[in-house]
Design a protein around this motif. Structure first.
Motif, short mmCIF file in Angstrom:
data_model
loop_
_atom_site.label_atom_id
_atom_site.label_comp_id
_atom_site.label_asym_id
_atom_site.label_seq_id
_atom_site.Cartn_x
_atom_site.Cartn_y
_atom_site.Cartn_z
N ASN A 1 -10.88 -5.27 13.17
CA ASN A 1 -10.75 -6.62 12.60
C ASN A 1 -10.55 -7.71 13.65
O ASN A 1 -9.88 -8.71 13.38
N ASP B 1 -12.91 -1.05 -8.91
CA ASP B 1 -13.57 -0.44 -7.78
C ASP B 1 -14.90 0.10 -8.26
O ASP B 1 -14.96 1.11 -8.97
N SER C 1 -4.27 0.37 4.59
CA SER C 1 -5.28 -0.55 5.10
C SER C 1 -6.54 0.19 5.48
O SER C 1 -6.52 1.22 6.15
N ASN D 1 -10.95 -4.56 5.95
CA ASN D 1 -10.75 -5.72 5.08
C ASN D 1 -10.35 -5.31 3.66
O ASN D 1 -10.20 -6.17 2.80
N TYR D 2 -10.21 -4.01 3.44
CA TYR D 2 -9.84 -3.50 2.12
C TYR D 2 -8.48 -2.82 2.18
O TYR D 2 -7.97 -2.49 3.25
N LEU E 1 -10.30 1.16 -3.97
CA LEU E 1 -10.27 0.15 -2.90
C LEU E 1 -10.28 -1.24 -3.51
O LEU E 1 -11.02 -1.50 -4.47
N VAL E 2 -9.48 -2.14 -2.94
CA VAL E 2 -9.51 -3.53 -3.36
C VAL E 2 -9.79 -4.40 -2.14
O VAL E 2 -9.34 -4.10 -1.03
N LEU E 3 -10.54 -5.47 -2.36
CA LEU E 3 -10.92 -6.36 -1.26
C LEU E 3 -9.76 -7.32 -0.97
O LEU E 3 -9.67 -8.40 -1.53
N LYS E 4 -8.86 -6.88 -0.11
CA LYS E 4 -7.69 -7.67 0.26
C LYS E 4 -7.11 -7.05 1.51
O LYS E 4 -7.14 -5.83 1.69
N SER E 5 -6.58 -7.88 2.41
CA SER E 5 -5.95 -7.34 3.61
C SER E 5 -4.55 -6.84 3.28
O SER E 5 -3.92 -7.29 2.31
#
Length: 247
Positions: A92, A146, A163, A166-167, A178-182
Motif C-alpha cells: 500500500n 462479498d 487486513s 485495501n480490503y 472481504l469488505v472494501l475498507k482499510s
C-alpha cells in the motif's frame, strides 16, 4: 505537509531535500539514516508522509514496514532498484520513485500525495480525534456484501478482522467475507473496549480470547474461540494490552 526522509546515504537525503524545496507546502521535519531512527522520529513527529529507501543497513524498508505497528503516514519509496515496484504497491505504498530522482517525477508523487490527503480529509474528517459517539457498539448490526453473498451480522459475532491490502477480511461463524475498507478506517469505527489492534494486520474481539501465551521479543500470542486462530500481539501492543486488561 510534513515529511521525513529515511535513507542511509547522506547525499541522497540532501538531494531529495533540495528537490523538495520546489514544493513550499512540504516541510522536511526530520531525517533518519536507518529504520530504527525512523521509528522514533515518526512516533514523535507524526509526519504526513515518509520518503523511504528500500536497501539500507539493518532492516530493509519492506522488513521495517512488515514489523511496524505504530502510527504510519503515507509511504513513498525512493530507490535505485526497479524490481521492487510490485511489492511496494502490495504494501500500500503511495508511490515508487526511482533514483536518481527527477523533479518532474517527484512532482507527480507530490500531486498523488496532495490528492490522497485531501481524500482522507473528506472521507474521515473526524480521524484526528474520534469521540465515543462515532463508535459502533458490539450490539450494532452491519451489512456485509462479498460478491453475490450478503450478511447482516452483529459486531459481537465478529472475532477477527484481517487486513488484505485495501480490503479487510471479517471472521464470524464459518464466514470470511472481504469488505472494501482499510483496517485503519475500520478501527476508527470499532469500540476499543471490545476490539483491540493486535498488530498492523489484525484487530481481535477481546471477548473471543481463549488463551494467552508469551511470545517472541516480549510479545504475546492469543488463541481465539471458534476456529482457534492464533494471532500475535506485537511487543508494542502487548504493553497496551496488559494495561487494558489489568485491574
Amino acid at each position: 505537509m510534513n515529511a521525513i526522509i529515511i535513507d542511509d546515504e547522506r547525499l541522497a537525503r540532501n538531494e531529495l531535500k533540495r528537490l523538495l524545496e520546489n514544493f513550499p507546502h512540504i516541510q522536511v521535519i526530520g531525517e533518519a539514516a536507518n529504520t530504527d531512527e525512523a521509528g522514533a522520529l515518526i512516533e514523535e513527529l507524526h509526519p504526513d508522509v515518509i520518503f523511504l529507501d528500500i536497501q539500507m543497513p539493518g532492516k530493509t524498508g519492506f522488513e521495517w514496514l512488515e514489523e511496524w505497528d505504530g502510527y504510519l503516514p503515507e509511504v513513498i519509496f525512493t530507490t535505485a532498484f526497479d524490481e521492487y515496484a510490485l511489492k511496494a504497491f502490495e504494501v500500500n505504498a503511495l508511490d515508487y520513485v526511482l533514483k536518481p530522482i527527477e523533479l518532474s517525477r517527484l512532482s507527480e508523487s507530490v500531486q498523488k500525495l496532495e490528492k490522497q490527503l485531501a481524500n482522507k480529509t473528506k472521507t474521515h474528517p473526524e480521524q484526528v480525534s474520534v469521540s465515543p459517539q462515532h463508535f459502533l457498539s458490539a450490539q450494532d448490526q452491519i451489512f456485509v456484501k462479498d460478491g453475490e453473498k450478503c450478511w447482516f451480522v452483529r459486531l459481537d459475532k465478529v472475532r477477527l478482522c484481517e487486513s488484505m491490502g485495501n480490503y479487510v477480511r471479517l471472521f464470524f461463524d464459518d464466514q470470511k467475507p472481504l469488505v472494501l475498507k482499510s483496517l485503519n478506517a475500520l478501527e476508527d469505527r470499532l469500540d476499543p473496549k471490545v476490539f483491540f489492534r493486535a498488530n498492523r494486520k489484525h484487530i481481535i474481539n477481546l471477548n473471543f480470547i481463549e488463551k494467552i501465551e508469551p511470545w517472541f521479543s516480549g510479545g504475546l500470542q492469543v488463541t481465539l474461540q471458534g476456529k482457534g486462530e492464533k494471532i500475535e500481539i506485537s511487543r508494542r501492543q502487548s504493553i497496551r494490552f496488559k494495561e487494558l486488561l489489568s485491574l
